[in-house]
Write a protein that holds these residues in place. Structure first.
Motif, PDB file in Angstrom:
ATOM      1  N   ALA A 113     -34.425 -12.279 -73.812  1.00 18.77           N
ATOM      2  CA  ALA A 113     -35.878 -12.088 -73.894  1.00 18.77           C
ATOM      3  C   ALA A 113     -36.348 -12.503 -75.282  1.00 18.77           C
ATOM      4  CB  ALA A 113     -36.215 -10.624 -73.625  1.00 18.77           C
ATOM      5  N   GLY A 114     -37.472 -13.181 -75.349  1.00 16.08           N
ATOM      6  CA  GLY A 114     -38.025 -13.615 -76.639  1.00 16.08           C
ATOM      7  C   GLY A 114     -37.647 -15.034 -77.009  1.00 16.08           C
ATOM      8  N   ALA A 115     -36.463 -15.491 -76.582  1.00 11.52           N
ATOM      9  CA  ALA A 115     -36.026 -16.851 -76.930  1.00 11.52           C
ATOM     10  C   ALA A 115     -36.700 -17.852 -75.999  1.00 11.52           C
ATOM     11  CB  ALA A 115     -34.509 -16.963 -76.810  1.00 11.52           C
ATOM     12  N   ASP A 116     -37.038 -19.042 -76.525  1.00 11.54           N
ATOM     13  CA  ASP A 116     -37.687 -20.048 -75.674  1.00 11.54           C
ATOM     14  C   ASP A 116     -37.099 -21.439 -75.861  1.00 11.54           C
ATOM     15  OD1 ASP A 116     -38.625 -20.531 -78.194  1.00 11.54           O
ATOM     16  OD2 ASP A 116     -40.691 -20.911 -77.555  1.00 11.54           O
ATOM     17  N   ALA A 117     -36.022 -21.547 -76.659  1.00 14.49           N
ATOM     18  CA  ALA A 117     -35.435 -22.868 -76.884  1.00 14.49           C
ATOM     19  C   ALA A 117     -33.969 -22.704 -77.264  1.00 14.49           C
ATOM     20  CB  ALA A 117     -36.178 -23.609 -77.992  1.00 14.49           C
ATOM     21  N   VAL A 118     -33.206 -23.791 -77.048  1.00 14.46           N
ATOM     22  CA  VAL A 118     -31.797 -23.788 -77.439  1.00 14.46           C
ATOM     23  C   VAL A 118     -31.558 -25.003 -78.334  1.00 14.46           C
ATOM     24  CG1 VAL A 118     -29.409 -24.063 -76.608  1.00 14.46           C
ATOM     25  CG2 VAL A 118     -30.998 -22.535 -75.385  1.00 14.46           C
ATOM     26  N   VAL A 119     -30.907 -24.740 -79.478  1.00 13.69           N
ATOM     27  CA  VAL A 119     -30.515 -25.829 -80.374  1.00 13.69           C
ATOM     28  C   VAL A 119     -29.046 -26.128 -80.077  1.00 13.69           C
ATOM     29  CG1 VAL A 119     -30.332 -26.560 -82.778  1.00 13.69           C
ATOM     30  CG2 VAL A 119     -32.093 -24.899 -82.116  1.00 13.69           C
ATOM     31  N   ILE A 120     -28.737 -27.380 -79.754  1.00 18.45           N
ATOM     32  CA  ILE A 120     -27.355 -27.686 -79.340  1.00 18.45           C
ATOM     33  C   ILE A 120     -26.399 -27.499 -80.512  1.00 18.45           C
ATOM     34  CG2 ILE A 120     -28.140 -29.221 -77.506  1.00 18.45           C
ATOM     35  CD1 ILE A 120     -27.218 -31.599 -79.185  1.00 18.45           C
ATOM     36  N   GLN A 121     -25.174 -27.109 -80.196  1.00 17.12           N
ATOM     37  CA  GLN A 121     -24.234 -26.721 -81.256  1.00 17.12           C
ATOM     38  C   GLN A 121     -23.920 -27.876 -82.198  1.00 17.12           C
ATOM     39  OE1 GLN A 121     -21.139 -25.046 -78.848  1.00 17.12           O
ATOM     40  NE2 GLN A 121     -20.044 -26.973 -78.601  1.00 17.12           N
ATOM     41  N   GLU A 122     -24.013 -29.118 -81.710  1.00 15.42           N
ATOM     42  CA  GLU A 122     -23.741 -30.287 -82.561  1.00 15.42           C
ATOM     43  C   GLU A 122     -24.736 -30.392 -83.723  1.00 15.42           C
ATOM     44  OE1 GLU A 122     -23.778 -30.167 -79.325  1.00 15.42           O
ATOM     45  OE2 GLU A 122     -22.044 -31.228 -78.500  1.00 15.42           O
ATOM     46  N   HIS A 123     -25.913 -29.773 -83.557  1.00 11.80           N
ATOM     47  CA  HIS A 123     -26.925 -29.849 -84.616  1.00 11.80           C
ATOM     48  C   HIS A 123     -26.884 -28.628 -85.536  1.00 11.80           C
ATOM     49  CE1 HIS A 123     -29.554 -32.752 -82.005  1.00 11.80           C
ATOM     50  NE2 HIS A 123     -28.441 -33.297 -82.447  1.00 11.80           N
ATOM     51  N   CYS A 124     -25.909 -27.726 -85.322  1.00 14.00           N
ATOM     52  CA  CYS A 124     -25.883 -26.455 -86.064  1.00 14.00           C
ATOM     53  C   CYS A 124     -24.679 -26.379 -86.997  1.00 14.00           C
ATOM     54  CB  CYS A 124     -25.806 -25.278 -85.080  1.00 14.00           C
ATOM     55  SG  CYS A 124     -27.267 -25.160 -84.032  1.00 14.00           S
ATOM     56  N   ARG A 125     -24.857 -25.606 -88.045  1.00 10.48           N
ATOM     57  CA  ARG A 125     -23.748 -25.292 -88.949  1.00 10.48           C
ATOM     58  C   ARG A 125     -23.776 -23.777 -89.145  1.00 10.48           C
ATOM     59  NH1 ARG A 125     -25.751 -27.745 -93.096  1.00 10.48           N
ATOM     60  NH2 ARG A 125     -26.032 -25.885 -94.420  1.00 10.48           N
ATOM     61  N   VAL A 126     -22.590 -23.159 -89.084  1.00  7.16           N
ATOM     62  CA  VAL A 126     -22.564 -21.699 -89.248  1.00  7.16           C
ATOM     63  C   VAL A 126     -22.171 -21.386 -90.678  1.00  7.16           C
ATOM     64  CG1 VAL A 126     -21.457 -19.550 -88.507  1.00  7.16           C
ATOM     65  CG2 VAL A 126     -22.036 -21.306 -86.812  1.00  7.16           C
ATOM     66  N   GLU A 127     -22.972 -20.524 -91.328  1.00  9.22           N
ATOM     67  CA  GLU A 127     -22.659 -20.068 -92.694  1.00  9.22           C
ATOM     68  C   GLU A 127     -22.569 -18.556 -92.645  1.00  9.22           C
ATOM     69  OE1 GLU A 127     -25.808 -21.537 -95.174  1.00  9.22           O
ATOM     70  OE2 GLU A 127     -25.126 -23.634 -95.003  1.00  9.22           O
ATOM     71  N   GLY A 128     -21.336 -18.043 -92.542  1.00  2.00           N
ATOM     72  CA  GLY A 128     -21.139 -16.594 -92.425  1.00  2.00           C
ATOM     73  C   GLY A 128     -21.795 -16.086 -91.160  1.00  2.00           C
ATOM     74  N   SER A 129     -22.792 -15.202 -91.301  1.00  6.94           N
ATOM     75  CA  SER A 129     -23.458 -14.650 -90.112  1.00  6.94           C
ATOM     76  C   SER A 129     -24.756 -15.389 -89.805  1.00  6.94           C
ATOM     77  CB  SER A 129     -23.742 -13.161 -90.332  1.00  6.94           C
ATOM     78  OG  SER A 129     -24.623 -13.038 -91.444  1.00  6.94           O
ATOM     79  N   LEU A 130     -24.967 -16.529 -90.489  1.00  4.91           N
ATOM     80  CA  LEU A 130     -26.200 -17.303 -90.260  1.00  4.91           C
ATOM     81  C   LEU A 130     -25.897 -18.606 -89.545  1.00  4.91           C
ATOM     82  CD1 LEU A 130     -27.929 -17.042 -93.788  1.00  4.91           C
ATOM     83  CD2 LEU A 130     -28.334 -15.603 -91.762  1.00  4.91           C
ATOM     84  N   VAL A 131     -26.903 -19.090 -88.792  1.00  5.06           N
ATOM     85  CA  VAL A 131     -26.797 -20.432 -88.230  1.00  5.06           C
ATOM     86  C   VAL A 131     -27.901 -21.279 -88.856  1.00  5.06           C
ATOM     87  CG1 VAL A 131     -28.163 -19.813 -86.160  1.00  5.06           C
ATOM     88  CG2 VAL A 131     -26.703 -21.840 -86.126  1.00  5.06           C
ATOM     89  N   CYS A 132     -27.508 -22.512 -89.289  1.00  6.22           N
ATOM     90  CA  CYS A 132     -28.456 -23.391 -89.977  1.00  6.22           C
ATOM     91  C   CYS A 132     -28.618 -24.676 -89.177  1.00  6.22           C
ATOM     92  CB  CYS A 132     -27.941 -23.781 -91.366  1.00  6.22           C
ATOM     93  SG  CYS A 132     -27.250 -22.400 -92.260  1.00  6.22           S
ATOM     94  N   PHE A 133     -29.850 -25.153 -89.054  1.00  4.60           N
ATOM     95  CA  PHE A 133     -30.103 -26.394 -88.292  1.00  4.60           C
ATOM     96  C   PHE A 133     -31.450 -26.957 -88.731  1.00  4.60           C
ATOM     97  CE2 PHE A 133     -31.499 -22.685 -85.976  1.00  4.60           C
ATOM     98  CZ  PHE A 133     -32.819 -22.978 -85.680  1.00  4.60           C
ATOM     99  N   PRO A 134     -31.670 -28.243 -88.517  1.00  3.28           N
ATOM    100  CA  PRO A 134     -32.934 -28.848 -88.922  1.00  3.28           C
ATOM    101  C   PRO A 134     -34.037 -28.636 -87.885  1.00  3.28           C
ATOM    102  CG  PRO A 134     -31.444 -30.552 -88.117  1.00  3.28           C
ATOM    103  CD  PRO A 134     -30.712 -29.243 -88.001  1.00  3.28           C
ATOM    104  N   GLY A 135     -35.265 -28.458 -88.336  1.00  2.00           N
ATOM    105  CA  GLY A 135     -36.417 -28.386 -87.425  1.00  2.00           C
ATOM    106  C   GLY A 135     -36.951 -29.770 -87.179  1.00  2.00           C
TER     107      GLY A 135
END
Ligand code: AMP
Ligand code: MG
Length: 414
Positions: A113-135
């Motif tokens: 609930a609340g989520a409306d989009a998915v960023v594919i894992q190829e565009h993401c980088r995990v830093e500890g407990s955070l996920v980083c990706f470009p808008g």
């Protein structure tokens, strides 16, 4: 057309279309309905339209492996960092996504609930407990909305459909474990001729192996009919009558080959006329001019020519649509496709010809239909060599490279 007392249509030849539409108009659709397991429904004919009781998918879900986000949390440019709050695999349900959070998510898993989009894992980088990706991230991106495939309450399969693997899968996807289908059409196959020997038996002089019986088994099995093998009957009126009577007792339709010409050894049509009703048609078609259609007691009757290629072509053009309609199928006519002629045709025929032809791809990518060199109605190897039939209309000439109409066997068999 006019009919004489012996059941022969006089004067002109019937056109292919005239014969086809007469037969379709006379094909009484089966009434008896059975329930079969969806898993065993291949090739059966759906007797009633089916309505989906549910939406498919039943909930918004992820189309990719990645991170579910709230698109409003994502900066239009530069890198966005969100806290990974949960992990949602397919088959599990997540909790609501708060502002600034992302959920690790997998293909097919429900969107939290609340989520409306998915960023594919190829565009993401995990830093500890955070996920980083470009808008930026567009609302709805990589999300399959509820009902994307099927909306609940709508018709998913229509009555008269022949069930293919994809219909089986679709029925299952809306939860249907069983389907209503027409019962199988029972078809008796009988060969006529003193010369016929069953494969496996010794071939005496003047004899040939019975190929039509087997050809017809294959054709009928491809249409989902229940077969009754009535074997061979000799060229003798009483025996032919007896064989037809037995066939009529157990079948909805009788298909015979041989013995329907007007020679004195041809008893099939007389036997049929005595047991019911017979029309002997002279159709403007080659191979296969004579085709007998009628009734033996309650069964429909088709008398195909004896020459194997004629039997094959007349079955495909006339008997197949009839049997399909008889089984309740809506779409019964084969589709033809335009290809280039790989041969020249100079003869102006009065009958429509169906040439056994093979498709060959040329250097320019274009498909050309090559005709088998021996087109005799006794040359069954022509049909084995071929991919289908080229239709040569009455009174037409063709040069190499002209457009011709091609009926692939995939449209004619099964
Ligand atoms: P008919 O229509 O009986 O005059 O037969 C025409 C030709 O087809 C003859 O050469 C027959 O030997 C041949 N023929 C008839 N029935 C069959 C069959 N079941 N299998 C192979 N050839 C056949
Ligand atoms: Mg014969």
């Amino acid at each position: 057309m006019t009919q004489s007392t012996d059941g022969c249509f006089q004067s002109n030849l019937l056109s292919v279309e005239e014969a086809q539409s007469f037969l379709l108009a006379n094909a009484r659709q089966l009434a008896e309905v059975q329930t079969v397991e969806t898993a065993a429904s291949l090739g059966r004919v759906l007797a009633a339209s089916t309505i989906s009781p549910i939406d498919v998918p039943g909930y918004d879900n992820s189309a990719m492996d990645g991170y579910a986000v709230r698109s409003e949390d994502v900066a239009p440019s530069g890198t966005t960092r969100l806290a990974i709050s949960q992990r949602i695999a397919a088959g599990r349900e997540g909790g609501a996504l708060e502002q600034g959070q992302a959920a690790r998510i997998f293909t097919g898993a429900p969107m939290p609930a609340g989520a409306d989009a998915v960023v594919i894992q190829e565009h993401c980088r995990v830093e500890g407990s955070l996920v980083c990706f470009p808008g930026p991230v567009r609302s709805g991106q990589n999300v399959r909305p509820q009902g994307n495939d099927i909306a609940g309450g709508t018709e998913v399969l229509s009555a008269g459909t022949r069930i293919r693997p994809q219909e089986m899968g679709l029925a299952a996807s809306v939860g249907l474990a069983t389907l209503p289908v027409f019962r199988r059409l029972r078809v008796a196959v009988l060969s006529s001729g003193d010369e016929l020997i069953r494969p496996g038996e010794r071939l005496g002089s003047g004899k040939i192996y019975n190929s039509n019986q087997y050809l017809l088994f294959g054709l009928l099995a491809g249409l989902g009919c229940a077969l009754s093998d009535r074997g061979t009957v000799g060229d003798e009126l009483a025996a032919t009558e007896q064989a037809l009577r037995q066939a009529a007792e157990e079948a909805d339709v009788i298909v015979t080959s041989g013995g329907v010409s007007v020679g004195e050894e041809d008893h099939m049509r007389h036997a049929v006329a005595r047991l019911g009703r017979l029309d002997l048609w002279r159709i403007a078609v080659k191979p296969g001019k004579p085709l007998a259609y009628g009734q033996v007691q309650d069964a429909d009757f088709f008398g195909l020519p004896g020459n194997p290629v004629s039997a094959l072509v007349t079955f495909c053009l006339f008997v197949r649509p009839f049997l399909l309609r008889r089984q309740g199928v809506t779409k019964v006519m084969p589709r033809s496709f335009r290809v280039k002629a790989g041969f020249a045709w100079q003869k102006l025929g009065v009958r429509r010809e169906y040439l056994r032809a093979r498709l060959v791809q040329h250097g320019d990518g274009e498909w050309r239909a090559e005709a088998f060199p021996r087109q005799g109605s006794d040359v069954l190897s022509s049909a084995v060599w071929a991919d289908g039939l080229v239709e040569i209309p009455e009174g037409r000439r063709y040069a190499v490279g002209d457009d011709v109409s091609f009926l692939p066997f995939s449209e004619l068999l099964g």
